[in-house]
Design a protein around this motif. Sequence first.
Motif, PDB file in Angstrom:
ATOM      1  N   THR A 276      58.989  62.730  38.485  1.00 31.06           N
ATOM      2  CA  THR A 276      58.376  63.657  37.529  1.00 31.06           C
ATOM      3  C   THR A 276      58.412  63.090  36.119  1.00 31.06           C
ATOM      4  OG1 THR A 276      59.056  65.525  38.900  1.00 31.06           O
ATOM      5  CG2 THR A 276      58.447  66.003  36.616  1.00 31.06           C
ATOM      6  N   VAL A 277      59.534  62.487  35.746  1.00 30.18           N
ATOM      7  CA  VAL A 277      59.649  61.861  34.425  1.00 30.18           C
ATOM      8  C   VAL A 277      58.633  60.734  34.280  1.00 30.18           C
ATOM      9  CG1 VAL A 277      61.157  60.533  32.903  1.00 30.18           C
ATOM     10  CG2 VAL A 277      62.065  62.495  34.147  1.00 30.18           C
ATOM     11  N   THR A 280      54.952  62.180  33.886  1.00 32.49           N
ATOM     12  CA  THR A 280      54.753  62.785  32.570  1.00 32.49           C
ATOM     13  C   THR A 280      54.644  61.724  31.479  1.00 32.49           C
ATOM     14  OG1 THR A 280      56.004  64.736  33.275  1.00 32.49           O
ATOM     15  CG2 THR A 280      55.705  64.414  30.908  1.00 32.49           C
ATOM     16  N   ALA A 281      55.525  60.726  31.524  1.00 34.24           N
ATOM     17  CA  ALA A 281      55.509  59.666  30.511  1.00 34.24           C
ATOM     18  C   ALA A 281      54.206  58.877  30.549  1.00 34.24           C
ATOM     19  CB  ALA A 281      56.695  58.733  30.720  1.00 34.24           C
ATOM     20  N   MET A 282      53.672  58.636  31.733  1.00 34.01           N
ATOM     21  CA  MET A 282      52.433  57.865  31.852  1.00 34.01           C
ATOM     22  C   MET A 282      51.238  58.636  31.278  1.00 34.01           C
ATOM     23  SD  MET A 282      53.037  56.149  35.618  1.00 34.01           S
ATOM     24  CE  MET A 282      51.739  54.918  35.543  1.00 34.01           C
ATOM     25  N   LEU A 283      51.184  59.929  31.503  1.00 32.72           N
ATOM     26  CA  LEU A 283      50.084  60.725  30.965  1.00 32.72           C
ATOM     27  C   LEU A 283      50.150  60.785  29.437  1.00 32.72           C
ATOM     28  CD1 LEU A 283      50.014  63.648  33.565  1.00 32.72           C
ATOM     29  CD2 LEU A 283      48.347  61.794  33.320  1.00 32.72           C
ATOM     30  N   ILE A 284      51.357  60.965  28.892  1.00 32.91           N
ATOM     31  CA  ILE A 284      51.513  60.994  27.431  1.00 32.91           C
ATOM     32  C   ILE A 284      51.138  59.644  26.825  1.00 32.91           C
ATOM     33  CG2 ILE A 284      53.212  61.191  25.571  1.00 32.91           C
ATOM     34  CD1 ILE A 284      54.678  63.246  27.301  1.00 32.91           C
ATOM     35  N   THR A 285      51.541  58.565  27.473  1.00 33.38           N
ATOM     36  CA  THR A 285      51.208  57.221  26.982  1.00 33.38           C
ATOM     37  C   THR A 285      49.707  57.001  26.948  1.00 33.38           C
ATOM     38  OG1 THR A 285      53.305  56.318  27.804  1.00 33.38           O
ATOM     39  CG2 THR A 285      51.498  54.760  27.437  1.00 33.38           C
ATOM     40  N   ALA A 286      49.011  57.440  27.986  1.00 31.73           N
ATOM     41  CA  ALA A 286      47.554  57.287  28.023  1.00 31.73           C
ATOM     42  C   ALA A 286      46.903  58.020  26.849  1.00 31.73           C
ATOM     43  CB  ALA A 286      47.012  57.813  29.351  1.00 31.73           C
ATOM     44  N   LEU A 287      47.386  59.212  26.538  1.00 34.86           N
ATOM     45  CA  LEU A 287      46.837  59.985  25.423  1.00 34.86           C
ATOM     46  C   LEU A 287      47.091  59.282  24.086  1.00 34.86           C
ATOM     47  CD1 LEU A 287      45.538  62.556  24.301  1.00 34.86           C
ATOM     48  CD2 LEU A 287      47.804  63.619  24.330  1.00 34.86           C
ATOM     49  N   LEU A 288      48.316  58.776  23.891  1.00 37.91           N
ATOM     50  CA  LEU A 288      48.646  58.106  22.636  1.00 37.91           C
ATOM     51  C   LEU A 288      47.854  56.822  22.453  1.00 37.91           C
ATOM     52  CD1 LEU A 288      52.513  58.664  22.573  1.00 37.91           C
ATOM     53  CD2 LEU A 288      50.835  59.631  20.987  1.00 37.91           C
ATOM     54  N   PHE A 289      47.637  56.080  23.533  1.00 40.17           N
ATOM     55  CA  PHE A 289      46.849  54.858  23.433  1.00 40.17           C
ATOM     56  C   PHE A 289      45.400  55.160  23.050  1.00 40.17           C
ATOM     57  CE2 PHE A 289      48.891  50.960  25.581  1.00 40.17           C
ATOM     58  CZ  PHE A 289      50.077  51.202  24.916  1.00 40.17           C
ATOM     59  N   ALA A 290      44.930  56.357  23.394  1.00 37.88           N
ATOM     60  CA  ALA A 290      43.558  56.728  23.038  1.00 37.88           C
ATOM     61  C   ALA A 290      43.396  56.918  21.530  1.00 37.88           C
ATOM     62  CB  ALA A 290      43.161  58.006  23.773  1.00 37.88           C
ATOM     63  N   ARG A 379      48.985  58.844  39.071  1.00 37.57           N
ATOM     64  CA  ARG A 379      48.843  59.463  40.392  1.00 37.57           C
ATOM     65  C   ARG A 379      49.876  58.923  41.373  1.00 37.57           C
ATOM     66  NH1 ARG A 379      43.514  58.925  44.372  1.00 37.57           N
ATOM     67  NH2 ARG A 379      44.335  60.249  46.057  1.00 37.57           N
ATOM     68  N   ILE A 380      50.200  57.633  41.246  1.00 40.72           N
ATOM     69  CA  ILE A 380      51.211  57.041  42.135  1.00 40.72           C
ATOM     70  C   ILE A 380      52.559  57.708  41.907  1.00 40.72           C
ATOM     71  CG2 ILE A 380      52.411  54.909  42.759  1.00 40.72           C
ATOM     72  CD1 ILE A 380      49.954  53.372  41.845  1.00 40.72           C
ATOM     73  N   ALA A 381      52.926  57.896  40.635  1.00 43.97           N
ATOM     74  CA  ALA A 381      54.189  58.563  40.324  1.00 43.97           C
ATOM     75  C   ALA A 381      54.194  59.990  40.845  1.00 43.97           C
ATOM     76  CB  ALA A 381      54.432  58.546  38.812  1.00 43.97           C
TER      77      ALA A 381
END
Length: 394
Positions: A276-277, A280-290, A379-381
Amino acid sequence: MNTALARLIAGQICIHASMTGMRMAAPLLALREGYSAVAVGLLLALFALTQVFLALPAGRYADRHGLKRPVKYAVIVAAIGTGAAALFPVFPVLCFAALCTGAATGTATIALQRHVGRAAHDATQLRQVFSWLAIGPAVSNFIGPFFAGLLIDHAGKTEGSTEGYRAAFVMMMVMALLTWLWVRRTQEMPPVIAADNGKRQKAWDLLKEPNFRRLLILNWLLSSCWDVHTFVVPLLGHERGLSASVIGTILGSFALAAAAIRVLMPFIAERLKEATVLCTAMLITALLFAVYPLMPTAVLLGTCSVLLGLALGSVQPMIMSMLHQLTPPARHGEALGLRLMAINGSSVLMPVIFGYAGALVGVAGLFWIVGAAVGGGSRIAWQMRSMELPEQPH
């Protein structure tokens, strides 16, 4: 956290700061001397090159000899590389220093992670001790670039002079030597005898476990985010006319945020679920990189850097906890070596790819491509949330 673990964290901070400071200073010196973004990418790739070839042998060596012997050899190699850069601050020697400090940090990290993992007794304690240990690289990611930047700007007669770079490289050498002072009194763990029925096991056999393969993919995606951030921020700062101190502070704020979140994690380890961690971290990272390359000022860049550090800083303890639970105790060194080889194998190529991609699509495009890959990989996580990990002794 006990005294023994605190000493190991201090040792890890020193050896890792030696590399991170060099990794920030060497590209800036190359840029000052007129080298292209592609050359800088090649230079950064060398920090990972030796780890590709040494990771598995270093893991097996740690399985056989424990902690102190690998760390001692790592300190010697790091001191040679940084000392050479201080004496001869030219591009070929910077490449040699990158090879040495990368190899030393990888070897020491495997030995330290193996030792700490074996000292844990269950999954909860694994999350706790690896959260504490993960503070080391986060702190060193601040110490290395920040103080290297200060020395580059202020140790010489003029800002960015060769004398300032020499002073920064000397500091990297001292940091490497301090590692041995922290580690040399550590009590070794008893050796583990593998139940292999007389048959030599291959490290690649670990890849037959599907969850181990998934874990390596996640680790690679997340480590690519660290790589692109380390690569792009100096280029972005150089394009916008920011000083070495400001660039070092932006990189350092990322590291400081990663350290801050890792300080909190040992206290909430019982409430955390590894997958779960990661998701969540991967989705937040994708948003920040945008949004990162759209920030117009150093303050806003630093804000994005802090938020990115909070997201990415949470993932390593979770990955290390899962890795130790998925592999036999007698093969922890091999598993750690295979993980390090996988992520650094890509790190050899990724800075080169970043250099060419940055020239083709620009800094913003590079951020967006990597962010999209990380967002898709979440999605893998998410699929690993149902994975059952046993509470096994170490």
